[in-house]
Design a protein around this motif. Structure first.
Motif, PDB file in Angstrom:
ATOM      1  N   ARG A 116       0.760  -1.129   0.084  1.00 38.70           N
ATOM      2  CA  ARG A 116      -0.112  -0.062   0.100  1.00 38.70           C
ATOM      3  C   ARG A 116       0.858   1.354  -0.013  1.00 38.70           C
ATOM      4  NH1 ARG A 116      -5.205   1.420   4.202  1.00 38.70           N
ATOM      5  NH2 ARG A 116      -5.804   3.461   2.987  1.00 38.70           N
ATOM      6  N   LEU A 117       1.965   0.991   0.775  1.00 39.22           N
ATOM      7  CA  LEU A 117       2.760   2.601   0.707  1.00 39.22           C
ATOM      8  C   LEU A 117       3.406   2.598  -0.598  1.00 39.22           C
ATOM      9  CD1 LEU A 117       4.220   4.856   2.062  1.00 39.22           C
ATOM     10  CD2 LEU A 117       5.859   3.292   3.211  1.00 39.22           C
ATOM     11  N   ARG A 118       4.005   1.403  -1.077  1.00 39.90           N
ATOM     12  CA  ARG A 118       4.928   1.576  -2.465  1.00 39.90           C
ATOM     13  C   ARG A 118       3.676   2.135  -3.516  1.00 39.90           C
ATOM     14  NH1 ARG A 118       6.854  -3.684  -3.899  1.00 39.90           N
ATOM     15  NH2 ARG A 118       6.044  -4.625  -1.930  1.00 39.90           N
ATOM     16  N   GLN A 119       2.375   1.822  -3.416  1.00 41.99           N
ATOM     17  CA  GLN A 119       1.368   2.185  -4.437  1.00 41.99           C
ATOM     18  C   GLN A 119       1.250   3.630  -4.034  1.00 41.99           C
ATOM     19  OE1 GLN A 119      -0.046   0.487  -7.163  1.00 41.99           O
ATOM     20  NE2 GLN A 119      -0.496   2.763  -7.386  1.00 41.99           N
ATOM     21  N   LEU A 133       5.454   4.984 -12.250  1.00 40.86           N
ATOM     22  CA  LEU A 133       6.358   4.300 -11.474  1.00 40.86           C
ATOM     23  C   LEU A 133       5.884   3.074 -11.178  1.00 40.86           C
ATOM     24  CD1 LEU A 133       7.769   7.339  -9.076  1.00 40.86           C
ATOM     25  CD2 LEU A 133       8.922   6.459 -11.339  1.00 40.86           C
ATOM     26  N   ASP A 134       6.789   2.001 -11.231  1.00 43.24           N
ATOM     27  CA  ASP A 134       6.267   0.775 -10.919  1.00 43.24           C
ATOM     28  C   ASP A 134       6.241   0.607  -9.653  1.00 43.24           C
ATOM     29  OD1 ASP A 134       5.639  -1.748 -10.572  1.00 43.24           O
ATOM     30  OD2 ASP A 134       7.039  -2.642 -12.240  1.00 43.24           O
ATOM     31  N   PRO A 135       5.395   0.404  -8.805  1.00 46.01           N
ATOM     32  CA  PRO A 135       5.580   0.051  -7.249  1.00 46.01           C
ATOM     33  C   PRO A 135       6.259  -1.171  -6.829  1.00 46.01           C
ATOM     34  CG  PRO A 135       3.179  -0.057  -7.695  1.00 46.01           C
ATOM     35  CD  PRO A 135       4.109   0.471  -9.135  1.00 46.01           C
ATOM     36  N   ALA A 136       6.264  -2.109  -7.588  1.00 41.97           N
ATOM     37  CA  ALA A 136       6.694  -3.431  -7.436  1.00 41.97           C
ATOM     38  C   ALA A 136       8.318  -3.412  -7.800  1.00 41.97           C
ATOM     39  CB  ALA A 136       6.090  -4.427  -8.204  1.00 41.97           C
ATOM     40  N   ILE A 320      20.543  -5.371   5.934  1.00 39.27           N
ATOM     41  CA  ILE A 320      20.774  -4.492   6.988  1.00 39.27           C
ATOM     42  C   ILE A 320      19.663  -4.696   8.134  1.00 39.27           C
ATOM     43  CG2 ILE A 320      20.629  -2.154   7.521  1.00 39.27           C
ATOM     44  CD1 ILE A 320      22.289  -1.678   4.796  1.00 39.27           C
ATOM     45  N   CYS A 321      18.384  -4.755   7.806  1.00 35.82           N
ATOM     46  CA  CYS A 321      17.427  -4.637   8.796  1.00 35.82           C
ATOM     47  C   CYS A 321      16.312  -5.502   8.508  1.00 35.82           C
ATOM     48  CB  CYS A 321      17.182  -3.303   9.057  1.00 35.82           C
ATOM     49  SG  CYS A 321      16.218  -2.158   7.759  1.00 35.82           S
ATOM     50  N   PHE A 322      16.120  -6.086   7.365  1.00 40.59           N
ATOM     51  CA  PHE A 322      15.121  -6.991   6.750  1.00 40.59           C
ATOM     52  C   PHE A 322      13.819  -6.397   6.194  1.00 40.59           C
ATOM     53  CE2 PHE A 322      11.359  -9.973   6.946  1.00 40.59           C
ATOM     54  CZ  PHE A 322      11.942 -10.772   6.015  1.00 40.59           C
ATOM     55  N   SER A 323      13.401  -5.726   7.290  1.00 40.90           N
ATOM     56  CA  SER A 323      12.101  -4.944   7.058  1.00 40.90           C
ATOM     57  C   SER A 323      12.213  -3.960   7.963  1.00 40.90           C
ATOM     58  CB  SER A 323      11.077  -5.796   6.988  1.00 40.90           C
ATOM     59  OG  SER A 323      10.337  -6.060   8.199  1.00 40.90           O
ATOM     60  N   SER A 324      10.978  -2.634   7.742  1.00 46.17           N
ATOM     61  CA  SER A 324      10.868  -1.418   8.415  1.00 46.17           C
ATOM     62  C   SER A 324       9.739  -1.479   9.233  1.00 46.17           C
ATOM     63  CB  SER A 324      11.078  -0.203   7.658  1.00 46.17           C
ATOM     64  OG  SER A 324      12.364  -0.164   7.028  1.00 46.17           O
ATOM     65  N   VAL A 325       9.292  -0.465  10.058  1.00 46.44           N
ATOM     66  CA  VAL A 325       8.352  -0.729  10.870  1.00 46.44           C
ATOM     67  C   VAL A 325       6.974  -0.676  10.419  1.00 46.44           C
ATOM     68  CG1 VAL A 325       8.481   1.839  11.483  1.00 46.44           C
ATOM     69  CG2 VAL A 325       7.278   0.383  12.881  1.00 46.44           C
ATOM     70  N   SER A 326       6.063  -1.841  10.667  1.00 46.74           N
ATOM     71  CA  SER A 326       5.024  -1.931   9.771  1.00 46.74           C
ATOM     72  C   SER A 326       3.711  -1.007   9.971  1.00 46.74           C
ATOM     73  CB  SER A 326       4.331  -3.586  10.053  1.00 46.74           C
ATOM     74  OG  SER A 326       5.595  -4.368   9.487  1.00 46.74           O
ATOM     75  N   PRO A 327       3.364  -0.760  11.205  1.00 46.17           N
ATOM     76  CA  PRO A 327       2.178   0.034  11.367  1.00 46.17           C
ATOM     77  C   PRO A 327       2.243   1.595  10.968  1.00 46.17           C
ATOM     78  CG  PRO A 327       3.254  -0.440  13.484  1.00 46.17           C
ATOM     79  CD  PRO A 327       3.742  -1.371  12.554  1.00 46.17           C
ATOM     80  N   LEU A 328       3.654   2.017  11.058  1.00 46.27           N
ATOM     81  CA  LEU A 328       4.107   3.406  10.656  1.00 46.27           C
ATOM     82  C   LEU A 328       4.085   3.419   9.176  1.00 46.27           C
ATOM     83  CD1 LEU A 328       6.375   4.464  13.380  1.00 46.27           C
ATOM     84  CD2 LEU A 328       4.175   4.672  13.170  1.00 46.27           C
ATOM     85  N   GLN A 329       4.699   2.193   8.419  1.00 45.43           N
ATOM     86  CA  GLN A 329       4.393   2.219   6.976  1.00 45.43           C
ATOM     87  C   GLN A 329       2.939   2.598   6.461  1.00 45.43           C
ATOM     88  OE1 GLN A 329       6.552  -0.472   4.488  1.00 45.43           O
ATOM     89  NE2 GLN A 329       7.740  -1.436   6.151  1.00 45.43           N
ATOM     90  N   LEU A 336      -0.158   9.602   2.583  1.00 45.70           N
ATOM     91  CA  LEU A 336      -0.024  10.179   1.285  1.00 45.70           C
ATOM     92  C   LEU A 336      -1.115  10.267   0.351  1.00 45.70           C
ATOM     93  CD1 LEU A 336       3.276   8.236   0.574  1.00 45.70           C
ATOM     94  CD2 LEU A 336       3.228  10.808   0.320  1.00 45.70           C
ATOM     95  N   GLU A 337      -2.051   9.176   0.733  1.00 45.26           N
ATOM     96  CA  GLU A 337      -3.356   9.215   0.098  1.00 45.26           C
ATOM     97  C   GLU A 337      -4.154  10.348   0.216  1.00 45.26           C
ATOM     98  OE1 GLU A 337      -3.359   4.403   0.275  1.00 45.26           O
ATOM     99  OE2 GLU A 337      -4.777   5.422   1.417  1.00 45.26           O
ATOM    100  N   GLN A 338      -3.998  10.896   1.552  1.00 44.92           N
ATOM    101  CA  GLN A 338      -5.066  11.739   1.900  1.00 44.92           C
ATOM    102  C   GLN A 338      -4.278  13.225   1.970  1.00 44.92           C
ATOM    103  OE1 GLN A 338      -6.980  10.850   5.558  1.00 44.92           O
ATOM    104  NE2 GLN A 338      -7.726   8.975   5.034  1.00 44.92           N
ATOM    105  N   ALA A 339      -3.120  13.168   1.572  1.00 48.02           N
ATOM    106  CA  ALA A 339      -2.219  14.774   1.822  1.00 48.02           C
ATOM    107  C   ALA A 339      -3.203  15.519   0.852  1.00 48.02           C
ATOM    108  CB  ALA A 339      -1.037  14.680   1.435  1.00 48.02           C
ATOM    109  N   ASP A 340      -3.320  15.565  -0.585  1.00 47.39           N
ATOM    110  CA  ASP A 340      -3.804  16.350  -1.459  1.00 47.39           C
ATOM    111  C   ASP A 340      -5.453  16.834  -0.743  1.00 47.39           C
ATOM    112  OD1 ASP A 340      -1.661  16.446  -3.070  1.00 47.39           O
ATOM    113  OD2 ASP A 340      -2.493  14.813  -4.052  1.00 47.39           O
ATOM    114  N   GLU A 341      -6.071  15.880  -0.353  1.00 44.79           N
ATOM    115  CA  GLU A 341      -7.554  16.120   0.122  1.00 44.79           C
ATOM    116  C   GLU A 341      -7.421  17.184   1.274  1.00 44.79           C
ATOM    117  OE1 GLU A 341     -10.734  13.589   3.015  1.00 44.79           O
ATOM    118  OE2 GLU A 341      -9.194  12.841   1.584  1.00 44.79           O
TER     119      GLU A 341
END
Length: 463
Positions: A116-119, A133-136, A320-329, A336-341
Motif C-alpha cells: 500500500r505504501l509503495r502504491q 512508477l512501478d511500485p513493485a 541490514i534490517c530485513f524490513s521496516s516498521v509496519s504500522p507506521l508504513q 500520502l493518499e489523503q495529503a492532497d485532500e
C-alpha cells in the motif's frame, strides 16, 4: 602454594629483585594480580580492537551541544537538531492509531515495503517523473532515509571505490560510505563572497563544475547530491543539475539524490532524475516520511529508481534490517493518499516559510547577515560580527575546534540557546569556509521561535 610459583610471573619484569629478595605473600599477591590484570587488559584490547570506521574518540557535535546544555544554568532552547517541535497532522496520527489495531500491521512487512505504501508513493511521485512508477520494481521502503542511503552505498560501493560528496555535507554520508570501504572525495560549495557582511540567497553558494569534473577518476562510483541542501538551504538550479547529470552519464557514475526536504521549497525545485532518460537510468532518489509529515522518529524512508538500481538497494536493505516498521508504513501510506485532500503540501510549505520569515526578523534587527534558504527548515547565520570574550575558559572538546564551535558553546552558556556549528560538516582543510556560521532549525512552535529571538537580542552587547 609454594612461593616460587607466585614469583614466577615476575621473572621477566624484575629478575634481580626476585632472586635477591624473599617478599612476604601480602606484598607479592597484589603485585602479581596487578601485572596479570595489565597483561589480560592488553590482550583483551588486542582482541577487541575496533574497526577504524568507529574508532575515533573525538566528541561529535551532538555530544558537545548536549553537554553544554546540561551544564548551562539556563533552560536551553534547542534550535540545533532538526526535529520538529510539534506533532504530525491529525489525519496521519489517526492513521497510525488505527494501524496499531490491525493484526497484519503489527507483523513483518515485505522487505521491500508494504504494497500500500509503495502504491501510494507511485501515485504521489509519478506526476513529478512524467511517467507511471512501478511500485513493485522501482520503489523500496527503508528504515528512514539514512538507512536507505546506507543501503544504496552497500549495494554499489566496494573497497577502493570513490564517492564524491559536496562540502558542507550531511555527516552520516561519510560514515556510511566508509563502512562499505569506499573513499570519500570532497568538492566544495563556495560561500557567497559577501556572506560576512550581507544577507545572500542560498543560490549564491556555488558549485564549480570544473572542480567537480577534476575530481572524477576511473574509480568514481557515485556522487551524492542534496537538494534542498542541509545545512545551506540551497535548491540546485536545473542548469546546475543538468551539468552534474551530464558528467555522470559521460562517466557512468551513479547519482544518489538526497531529496528528503522535497516538499519544502521556496523557489523552483527540479528533481535530477527527471532531466533525461539517461540521467534517470543512473539516479536513485531518496525521500523521507519524517521530513514530509513532521515525524522524524518514525524512521520511514524510501528510494526511487529504475529496476536495475533498486533491486540491489533492496538486497542490501534486506541484509541490514530485513524490513521496516509496519504500522507506521501503513500510516504514511494513508497520509500520502489523503495529503492532497487536506491541502497538506501547500499548507506545510506556507507554514515553514512563515516560520522562517518570523525567525529571521531578529537578524535584520541585529544587523547580522544570513543565508536566505531556498528550501528546508534550516538557516545559516553569519556571526562574524559577534566578538567572543577573551577570558572564556573553553572545554577540552571545544578549545581546539573552529570558531563556530566556540560560538555554539558561547550561545548555550551565555544565552541558553543551542545551534549547530556547520564546520562539523566540513573536512579540516576547508572548515575556514564556514567558521563564522551557525545553523538554526526553525521547525519549532512559534512561541519557541519568539523566545529564541528574545534571547538572541542579548548578542547586542557582544557586537
Amino acid at each position: 602454594m609454594p612461593r616460587i610459583t607466585l614469583l614466577r610471573p615476575l621473572l621477566h619484569l624484575a629478575p634481580q629483585r626476585v632472586v635477591a629478595t624473599r617478599l612476604p605473600r601480602t606484598t607479592i599477591l597484589p603485585a602479581v594480580t596487578q601485572i596479570t590484570n595489565t597483561i589480560q587488559t592488553r590482550n583483551m584490547a588486542d582482541k577487541i580492537r575496533p574497526a577504524a570506521r568507529v574508532a575515533s574518540q573525538r566528541k561529535d557535535v551532538w555530544s558537545i551541544v548536549n553537554e553544554a546544555a546540561a551544564a548551562s544554568e539556563k533552560e536551553v532552547i534547542n534550535l540545533g537538531q532538526g526535529f520538529f517541535g510539534y506533532n504530525p497532522p491529525d489525519f496521519v496520527l489517526n492513521a497510525a492509531r488505527e494501524a496499531l489495531t490491525r493484526v497484519e500491521c503489527n507483523q513483518y512487512s515485505p522487505t521491500q515495503g508494504r504494497p500500500r505504501l509503495r502504491q501510494a508513493l507511485s501515485d504521489s511521485y509519478s506526476p513529478f517523473f512524467g511517467r507511471k512508477l512501478d511500485p513493485a520494481t522501482e520503489i523500496t521502503i527503508t528504515t528512514g532515509a539514512n538507512e536507505g542511503m546506507l543501503s544504496a552505498f552497500m549495494g554499489f560501493v566496494e573497497e577502493g571505490d570513490e564517492v564524491i560528496v559536496m562540502e558542507p555535507f550531511f555527516d552520516q554520508y561519510i560514515s556510511n560510505i566508509e563502512m562499505c570501504g569506499g573513499k570519500v572525495v570532497y568538492v566544495p560549495l563556495h560561500p557567497p563572497a559577501k556572506g560576512d557582511t550581507e544577507t545572500c540567497p542560498a543560490s549564491d553558494w556555488t558549485l564549480e563544475i570544473s572542480e567537480l569534473e577534476a575530481k572524477i577518476t576511473p574509480k568514481t562510483r557515485m556522487i551524492v547530491i542534496n537538494s534542498p541542501h542541509n545545512p545551506i538551504g540551497k535548491v540546485f538550479s536545473e542548469e546546475e543539475l543538468r551539468a552534474i547529470g551530464e558528467l555522470c552519464v559521460k562517466n557512468n557514475i551513479i547519482i544518489l539524490s538526497d531529496e528528503v526536504y522535497d516538499r519544502l521549497y521556496y523557489r523552483p525545485f527540479t528533481r535530477i532524475a527527471t532531466l533525461s532518460p539517461e540521467i534517470e537510468d543512473l539516479t536513485l532518489t531518496v525521500g523521507s516520511a519524517g521530513k514530509n509529515f513532521y515525524c522524524t522518529g518514525w524512521r520511514v524512508g524510501w528510494l526511487i529508481g529504475k529496476p536495475h538500481l533498486i533491486k540491489y538497494v533492496s538486497a542490501a536493505h534486506t541484509r541490514i534490517c530485513f524490513s521496516s516498521v509496519s504500522p507506521l508504513q501503513e500510516a504514511i501510506a494513508i497520509g500520502l493518499e489523503q495529503a492532497d485532500e487536506h491541502k497538506f503540501w501547500e499548507t506545510s510549505k506556507e507554514d515553514m516559510l512563515r516560520k522562517m520569515t518570523r525567525f529571521n526578523e531578529v537578524w535584520k534587527e541585529l544587523g547580522i547577515p544570513y543565508t536566505e534558504p531556498d528550501g528546508g527548515y534550516f538557516v545559516l547565520v553569519n556571526l562574524q560580527k559577534v566578538k567572543l570574550p577573551e577570558d572564556i575558559e573553553w572545554p577540552e572538546s571545544v578549545k581546539d575546534r573552529a570558531r563556530d564551535f566556540k560560538l555554539c558553546w558561547f550561545l548555550i552558556k551565555e544565552l541558553g540557546l543551542a545551534a549547530i556549528p556547520p564546520t562539523e560538516f566540513y573536512t579540516k582543510e576547508n572548515e575556514k569556509e564556514a567558521e563564522n556560521y551557525l545553523r538554526f532549525a526553525v521547525c519549532k512552535e512559534d512561541s519557541v521561535l519568539d523566545a529564541a529571538k528574545e534571547r538572541l537580542r542579548g548578542l547586542k552587547k557582544f557586537m
